[in-house]
Write an enzyme that holds these catalytic residues in place. Sequence first.
Site, PDB file in Angstrom:
ATOM      1  CG  ASN A 163     -38.243  28.125 -14.699  1.00 57.98           C
ATOM      2  OD1 ASN A 163     -37.689  27.208 -14.520  1.00 57.98           O
ATOM      3  ND2 ASN A 163     -39.567  27.829 -14.399  1.00 57.98           N
ATOM      4  CD1 TRP A 164     -32.816  27.737 -18.480  1.00 56.31           C
ATOM      5  CD2 TRP A 164     -30.956  26.479 -18.002  1.00 56.31           C
ATOM      6  NE1 TRP A 164     -31.460  28.342 -18.835  1.00 56.31           N
ATOM      7  CE2 TRP A 164     -30.445  27.304 -18.681  1.00 56.31           C
ATOM      8  CE3 TRP A 164     -30.141  25.175 -17.805  1.00 56.31           C
ATOM      9  CZ2 TRP A 164     -29.149  27.430 -19.262  1.00 56.31           C
ATOM     10  CZ3 TRP A 164     -28.881  25.303 -18.373  1.00 56.31           C
ATOM     11  CH2 TRP A 164     -28.314  26.542 -18.890  1.00 56.31           C
ATOM     12  CE  LYS A 165     -41.289  27.021 -17.434  1.00 58.67           C
ATOM     13  NZ  LYS A 165     -42.571  27.067 -18.062  1.00 58.67           N
ATOM     14  CG  HIS A 191     -43.761  27.448 -12.358  1.00 59.41           C
ATOM     15  ND1 HIS A 191     -44.261  26.910 -13.411  1.00 59.41           N
ATOM     16  CD2 HIS A 191     -43.000  28.468 -13.349  1.00 59.41           C
ATOM     17  CE1 HIS A 191     -44.381  27.689 -14.611  1.00 59.41           C
ATOM     18  NE2 HIS A 191     -43.578  28.299 -14.441  1.00 59.41           N
ATOM     19  CD  GLU A 224     -44.495  24.637 -16.142  1.00 65.72           C
ATOM     20  OE1 GLU A 224     -43.337  24.494 -15.913  1.00 65.72           O
ATOM     21  OE2 GLU A 224     -44.593  25.475 -17.364  1.00 65.72           O
ATOM     22  CD  GLU A 237     -44.161  32.351 -14.414  1.00 64.66           C
ATOM     23  OE1 GLU A 237     -43.343  32.632 -15.176  1.00 64.66           O
ATOM     24  OE2 GLU A 237     -44.190  31.363 -13.912  1.00 64.66           O
ATOM     25  N   GLY A 267     -45.526  29.342 -21.975  1.00 72.07           N
ATOM     26  CA  GLY A 267     -45.262  28.267 -22.929  1.00 72.07           C
ATOM     27  C   GLY A 267     -46.244  28.183 -24.384  1.00 72.07           C
ATOM     28  CB  SER A 321     -45.130  33.831 -24.222  1.00 78.98           C
ATOM     29  OG  SER A 321     -45.848  32.697 -24.004  1.00 78.98           O
ATOM     30  N   GLY A 325     -39.077  31.277 -19.429  1.00 79.66           N
ATOM     31  CA  GLY A 325     -38.791  29.826 -19.496  1.00 79.66           C
ATOM     32  C   GLY A 325     -38.307  29.713 -20.785  1.00 79.66           C
ATOM     33  N   GLY A 326     -38.850  29.526 -21.964  1.00 80.58           N
ATOM     34  CA  GLY A 326     -38.451  28.918 -23.281  1.00 80.58           C
ATOM     35  C   GLY A 326     -37.374  29.917 -23.661  1.00 80.58           C
TER      36      GLY A 326
HETATM   37  P1  PGA Z   1     -42.200  30.732 -20.769  1.00 80.01           P
HETATM   38  O1  PGA Z   1     -42.269  30.150 -19.262  1.00 80.01           O
HETATM   39  O2  PGA Z   1     -41.537  31.727 -20.919  1.00 80.01           O
HETATM   40  O3  PGA Z   1     -41.873  29.541 -21.627  1.00 80.01           O
HETATM   41  O4  PGA Z   1     -43.608  30.849 -21.228  1.00 80.01           O
HETATM   42  C1  PGA Z   1     -42.241  31.082 -18.350  1.00 80.01           C
HETATM   43  C2  PGA Z   1     -42.299  30.457 -17.018  1.00 80.01           C
HETATM   44  O5  PGA Z   1     -43.038  29.124 -17.102  1.00 80.01           O
HETATM   45  O6  PGA Z   1     -41.620  30.729 -15.988  1.00 80.01           O
END
Ligand code: PGA
Length: 254
Positions: A10-12, A93, A95, A167, A173, A212, A233-234
């Site tokens: 997920n590149w957000k 998500h 966010e 999650e 993150g 993470s 994500g990251g």
């Molecule tokens: P992260 O994000 O791997 O950077 O913790 C995961 C996500 O939000 O899907």
Amino acid sequence: MSQRPYIVGNWKMNGSRVMLAEARAIDRAAQRHPHAEVALAPPFPLLGALREAVSAIGVGGQDCHTAAKGAHTGDVSAAMLADIGADFVILGHSERRRDHGETDALVRAKAEAALAAGLGVIICVGETLEERDAGQAEAVVARQVEGSVPAGEAVAVAASRLALAYEPVWAIGTGRVAAVEDVVAMHAAVRARLTAIFGEEAAKVRILYGGSVNGENAAALLGAEGVGGALVGGASLTADAFLPIIAAAAAPED
Ligand code: PGA
């Protein structure tokens, strides 16, 4: 595990056309690791170009509207995602729940629209740190699952095109990954809710862990009971960081 592990990046709100090179490298790695199913969800402006750039991996959006078209400035419909060649969409998500006030009912309506448009759906659930500390993690997640998964006509096709991503909000993150035993317990709780909703069909729904995930912890998480993949994500933003996760998923477990 009967299904292939599903590893979704997920590149957000990150990335530019320069990063298509990373997507190509990730695509090549996925070809070398056919035991894992790999996908990327870039921001909307990159979706079309990324779709053209890859062949072995899935491509998805990070949100969609409930309507197929109309006067909704700034929004994108599931039909538009399907039209540009997307395979799936991430919905609910944390966010988006936080930044856009998305409720379980809205996530459910989006999921039903996405299924109707022919897309796969990844629905995200997870508790906050306060909720975990209060001993409410499982109750919160169970409520999110019950409120967010499709309930209408889409139910008939839902199980075969649905994934859930557990999650924990405090693990996203932060570099703070959930303990494997807590992940196993939560995945079992989510599985129980899905079985109550879908019956036997629930076995088709993969439950991913997110928060993470990186090259160091991926093997332990992906090898854990009930973990059908990872939402990353990251560590999905570069091929160097993402490839060890794909390799960990593809390694034979038994
Ligand atoms: P992260 O994000 O791997 O950077 O913790 C995961 C996500 O939000 O899907």
